[in-house]
Scaffold this motif. Sequence first.
Motif, PDB file in Angstrom:
ATOM      1  N   SER A 180       0.845  -1.188   0.000  1.00  0.00           N
ATOM      2  CA  SER A 180       0.000   0.000   0.000  1.00  0.00           C
ATOM      3  C   SER A 180       0.883   1.242   0.000  1.00  0.00           C
ATOM      4  CB  SER A 180      -0.919   0.002   1.227  1.00  0.00           C
ATOM      5  OG  SER A 180      -0.162   0.303   2.386  1.00  0.00           O
ATOM      6  N   PRO A 181       0.399   2.322  -0.635  1.00  0.00           N
ATOM      7  CA  PRO A 181       1.205   3.548  -0.671  1.00  0.00           C
ATOM      8  C   PRO A 181       1.648   3.978   0.736  1.00  0.00           C
ATOM      9  CG  PRO A 181      -0.741   3.785  -2.048  1.00  0.00           C
ATOM     10  CD  PRO A 181      -0.874   2.467  -1.345  1.00  0.00           C
ATOM     11  N   GLN A 182       0.762   3.729   1.702  1.00  0.00           N
ATOM     12  CA  GLN A 182       1.070   4.118   3.079  1.00  0.00           C
ATOM     13  C   GLN A 182       2.249   3.318   3.629  1.00  0.00           C
ATOM     14  OE1 GLN A 182      -2.515   4.580   5.190  1.00  0.00           O
ATOM     15  NE2 GLN A 182      -1.587   4.423   7.209  1.00  0.00           N
TER      16      GLN A 182
ATOM     17  N   THR B 131       5.461   4.514   1.749  1.00  0.00           N
ATOM     18  CA  THR B 131       5.905   5.847   2.176  1.00  0.00           C
ATOM     19  C   THR B 131       6.485   5.791   3.588  1.00  0.00           C
ATOM     20  OG1 THR B 131       4.126   6.754   0.814  1.00  0.00           O
ATOM     21  CG2 THR B 131       5.174   8.262   2.325  1.00  0.00           C
TER      22      THR B 131
ATOM     23  N   MET C 180       1.513  12.523  -0.114  1.00  0.00           N
ATOM     24  CA  MET C 180       1.542  11.307   0.705  1.00  0.00           C
ATOM     25  C   MET C 180       2.459  11.503   1.917  1.00  0.00           C
ATOM     26  SD  MET C 180       1.274   8.036  -1.802  1.00  0.00           S
ATOM     27  CE  MET C 180       2.364   8.421  -3.135  1.00  0.00           C
TER      28      MET C 180
ATOM     29  N   ALA D 247       0.659  13.752   4.317  1.00  0.00           N
ATOM     30  CA  ALA D 247      -0.445  13.056   4.994  1.00  0.00           C
ATOM     31  C   ALA D 247       0.103  12.109   6.058  1.00  0.00           C
ATOM     32  CB  ALA D 247      -1.290  12.293   3.980  1.00  0.00           C
TER      33      ALA D 247
END
Lengths: 109, 511
Positions: free
Chosen positions: B342-344, B347, B393, B396
């Motif tokens: 996942s991008p989360q 990152t 991202m 966030a």
Amino acid sequence: MDLENQQRIKDAAEKYGGENIVVVLGSSDPEGAEIYAETVTMGDPTFAGCLAGVPLGLCVYHVLEPELKEAADPAKWEEQIGMMEMVLKVDALVAAVRKMREANSKFSL
Amino acid sequence: MTTVGIKAAAYCLNFAPELALHYGGTPRQERRAKPDSEFLRDLPGRAQTFEQAAAYAPNQAYIGAMTLEELAQAPAPWSDNPVREARFGTFGEIMPEDEFLGLMDICDVFDLIWLEEGVAASVAAKLARNPVLGEKQLARLEKGRPLADLEEAVRQHALPLYLHGRLAGCCRRAHDTDENLEAGVMLENLASKASGVLALLHLIRNAGLAPADIDFVVECSEEAVGDTMQRGGGNMAKALAEIAECVNASGFDVRAFCAGPVAALITAAGMVASGARPNVAVVSGGSVPKLYMNARDHVKKNVPPLENCLGSFALLLTPDDGQTPVMRLDSLGKHTVGAGASPQAVTTALTFDPLSRVGLRLTDVDKYAPELHNAEVTLPAGAGNVPEANYKMIAALAVMKGQIARGDIDAFVAERGMPGFAPIQGHIPSGVPYVGHALEAMKAGRIRRAMIIGKGSLFLGRLTNLADGASFILEAPGMGAGAGRQVRQEDVTEMLLTALGDLAATLQKGR
């Protein structure tokens, strides 16, 4: 939608039946999400893949839609999606996919 | 804490619209499938001229003829607002296509590139004026052949090379049956080699070194060099070093798709930090197939097809002498197998995790350099604004970690981001284009800490569904161990007490 994903969706629909499939999109832009939703409901609008002219009418949601968020484990949601929820244009994504679903999906959740 | 200096940087562009039109992956596939398509018919007429490419703001920023602050101020769309044309910048140059064909001939040691004799003579004169090409390189340029020889070679198996629509040369195959040595593969490899050599030559000049000072070269493009028995056998690095006259160097290649450059920098830094090899150059040339990759959308939307330059870079890593900005090796970001996709997760693994490991916050980084794709190329192709998405991202994530308020996301993006300015050449945009600008900004005291982030789409090779990523912190000289090594009052007191204690002991012994 790339050709291999089209094939996987088509194969799954044949194997399990369209009524047993929900396509969950994670696309980051509304335009792309709408095309994906169109591809799995009305068929591939670019006529490049195996879903060209094949209206599967599948049930399709964007992962950020409230129906899915409510069904998800809140901790998992926070861990996997919370950050992107802040980054993406949630309303536009939801509207794009909902519009296509309401008009063209033959199946529902 | 282990640190390694980055002493110099070089960035070059090779303007190549004819290579793009004929051998860019997208037009090439279209030519096989639909040779009379509208796209192929319209594409040549839309091409930028060299003068337009040399006055295109992101290109000027890439070669260091313009700062990123100036780029951010430049009116958009950049393609409609030319800036002052410059062939050379602080870091390198933008080279026209005719000279590039000559440079490919210089870099060809198997007589694969043939140039038409008039073209060869004309480019010989132009290349002789290039400040980074020496006698040894120029002597490698051949006199060329009559046009009839080229036409015959092209009739058989060679690939034609054009200038302004006319046959100017050809690339021959390197074997009669080996598919990994066919003309198309050799052309891609020779183009990558030539553009890499140009960056390496600029690097040596920018560092104020002699070619013989380079101890090792790590190359990190996305080309596979080899024959049918060993398709990716490799060592583009040593091939580059040979042409650049780095007689004391050897080298090897690092491959990790678009994460390759950051992976190569970490690899090279390990060698420098251990003392194994003091002057290590990390180099990459560009990619022919990626030229005009999104041109179909550009033609359809009536915007200029801007993917017309091969991009290259070279960075010189040296032991930390306290004078140059440094890579920190105590806080490398790594996208592990188990981290998730996942991008989360990605990152977090590449920014928050390595920073928190050394007690830093996301707000302690002045500038982030993720994938720096030029948005003027990606937006019309439906791929979004890649750097901006990355900045949002990171911001966030900072909100989730309680390091900034939700309302500060836009300010975080504006302050710690930058516009994408790199050519869309896969591995080239991946964080590294900012290193040269970061060195300048650190020397001028404008920033103290940057983070360079590379990401690679490993799944494209169909051996794994995983992606990869790597990152490192770049710091201004003299920051020592960053937050950890700043001198505190207690440290000074303790040192003085120890010294006084030692002195007292010595005096007592003396008595």
